[in-house]
Design an enzyme around this catalytic site. Sequence first.
Site, mmCIF file in Angstrom:
data_model
loop_
_atom_site.group_PDB
_atom_site.id
_atom_site.type_symbol
_atom_site.label_atom_id
_atom_site.label_comp_id
_atom_site.label_asym_id
_atom_site.label_seq_id
_atom_site.Cartn_x
_atom_site.Cartn_y
_atom_site.Cartn_z
ATOM 1 N N GLY A 85 30.061 -16.771 4.834
ATOM 2 C CA GLY A 85 28.499 -17.523 5.144
ATOM 3 C C GLY A 85 27.827 -16.954 5.183
ATOM 4 O O GLY A 85 27.992 -16.009 3.640
ATOM 5 N N GLU A 90 35.950 -37.200 -14.145
ATOM 6 C CA GLU A 90 36.028 -36.548 -13.584
ATOM 7 C C GLU A 90 36.671 -35.919 -14.765
ATOM 8 O O GLU A 90 37.532 -34.382 -14.787
ATOM 9 C CB GLU A 90 37.585 -37.336 -12.787
ATOM 10 C CG GLU A 90 38.615 -36.357 -12.336
ATOM 11 C CD GLU A 90 38.634 -34.544 -11.307
ATOM 12 O OE1 GLU A 90 36.865 -34.977 -11.087
ATOM 13 O OE2 GLU A 90 38.863 -34.162 -10.676
#
Length: 609
Positions: A100, A482
Site C-alpha cells: 500500500g 489490446e
Amino acid sequence: MCGIVGGVAQRNIVPILLEGLKRLEYRGYDSAGLAVINNQTLFRKRELGKVKGLEALLQVDPIFGPIGIAHTRWATHGKPSTENAHPHVSSNKVAVVHNGIIENHEPLRGALIDEGYLFTSETDTEVIVHQLYQTMEHTQGFLKAVKLMVKKLEGAYALGIICTEEPDTLIACRKGSPLVIGVGIGEYFIASDVAALLPVTQRFIFLEEGDIASISIDKLIIYDANDEVVTRPVKESQLTADSVDKGDYRHYMLKEIYEQPFAISQALEGRFINNRLQENCFGHKAAEVFDTIKSIQILACGTSYHAGLVARYWFERLARVPCNIEVASEFRYRNPVLAENTLIVTISQSGETADTLAALQEAKRLGAKYSLAICNVPESSLVRESDLVLMTRAGPEIGVASTKAFTTQLTALMLLVIAVGRRFELTEAMEQKISSDLFKLPRKIEAVLKLDDQIKVLAEQFAEKEHALFLGRGSHYPIAMEGALKLKEISYIHAEAYPAGELKHGPLALIDSEMPVITVAPNNSLLEKLKSNIQEVSARGGQLIVFMDETLASAASENVQIIKVPQVENEISPIIYTIPLQLLSYYVAVLKGTDVDQPRNLAKSVTVE
Ligand code: G6P
C-alpha cells in the site's frame, strides 16, 4: 505489486515463506526479503532482484524461526534496492512488511527524525515500524501499540508485523490493500492472496477493511474497525497448489492463452437454459436492478478497460442501451455527472485494483444506486463492495499480461448485454442467436490456436522493430488497442492502436517500410472502409499484416501479409481476433528474450494508486 507472506508455525517458517514469495512473484516485484524471530532475536535477509537470489543468500547464510514475515516489493517510494526492500525494522525489535502507500509518511518521518530515529531507506513503510516502536515505548503490549499506531496512518496498507518482545504473536492489519489469513492445523499464515498459501492450506479467512488480527499458534483474534472482536467466516478454496502450476508450458502466458477454450466454457456453464440466459447468475437482486436502470457506466483499468470498450459497442449497437466507459483513475477525480438510474459496471481481473475500487466509491458518492462487478477473484474487495457480481471463472491468471481474463470478461459482458438488453431493444431471436454463437466460442478458439506456428514465424519480423501500429474499426478497434498493449507490455516494442479511419489524421506520417501495421479485418459491415485504410498504408510502403476472415478473397502482395482467421459470427468476433494478437506478442517477447510472465516495471494487481 508488493506481496506479503507470513506465518506462525510449529516448524521452521522460512521454507514456507520462500515458497509463498515464489507464488506471489506473478504480481510483479523488484526485490524480496524476510524476517524471522528465533529465541527472541530478530533475523532479517533482503535481496535486490528475484526471490531465487534471496533463496541463494539464505543457502549461504541460513536463518530459522517458527514465526516470520516476508515480502516482494514493487517500488513506489524509493528505487529498487536492498535498503528499500522489506521487512523494515526498528531497533532490531520490530519488523514490518507493507503493501500500500502511506500518504502522510513525510510529516511522520519528519517528527520521528526529530525524535532521533534513524531512517535507513527512502520508503514510506519505514515510518510504520519506527512509529510503532515509538508507540511501544509508552504503551503496554504489542497489540495495543499497533492499534494506536495505525490510527496515525493515512493511506492504504496491508501489514504483517512481528516483535521480539512478544515473539509468539504475528499481527496483521488491513485497510485498502488485500490480506488473507490461511488457517492451518495448529498454525496460521497471512498473505496478499490465497495463491501464496495453497501448499499449506486451503482454508482462508478474508480480512475486511479496518480489521486487525492478533495471531499465535493456538489463538486468532480479529478486531474490526470499531475495535470489536469479530468472527470472520473460514472459506474453503477450490484452488489447489497445482492450479497455479505452469505444467509443460514454457510460460504461464502461453498456458493461459491455451486455456481460453476451457475458461470460456466455464464462464458460460450453467448460465443458460435453452439458449435463454438465467439472469440470477448476476445475484438474487438482478431482475430488480435491471428493471430499474436506464444506462450503463463502465469503469476499469488496463486490459479490463479494453473489455469495457468492446462492451460499449455491444450495448449500444445490439440493444440500444446508453453506455459510457472511462478509465477508473480519471473517473475518480473528474467529478463526473452521473445520469439517474445508471448501473455502475466495474471490470477487474483481480478485484483489487485501487483505482477501480476508488472509482466505484466515487460513483456511489455521486449517488449511483446500483453496482455490478465483472471479476475473476471471488473474495476480492470489488466483489464484496458490489450489489451484483458476475464471476468470469477464468481460473487463476498468473502472467502479468492478461489473456484468458480478458476473453472471459468479454464473454461475461455479453451476458450482461443480454440481461440488460432484454429490457431495451434486444429481441428474443437476437438473444437466441448470440447465445448459440457464444457456445461455439471454445471450438472456434481451438481452431484459431492452430495459427500458432504461422504466428511464430511472423513474430520473427518483429524482433528488431522499435514501433508498431495496430488498426481496427468498430468493436475491433479495442481489440487493436489490446493487441498494442500486449505487445508493449511484454516485448517492450512501442505500439499504438488507432481506429483505422483516424489514420489519415496523423499516424499516416509514421508509415514507412520499417513500420509494421497490424490490422484486424473481420468480415463485417466496416470491411470495405477498412480495405481503403489498408490501401492508404500499402501505397506508402508500410508493412501490413492483416488478420482476415478466411472466407474473404485475399490480396497478399510484397508488403501485405494475410493471416486467415477461421470464419466467425459477427458479434463474438472481437473475442476470436484477440487470440492471434496474444500469440503474436507472446512469440515476439520470447524471441526478444524478455521476462514474459513478469515484464519489467509492471505488476499484476495494482493495489496502490
Ligand atoms: C495491471 C495489470 C493489467 C491489468 C490491469 C487492471 O496493470 O498488469 O494486466 O489489466 O492492472 O487489473 P484488473 O485486475 O483490475 O483487471
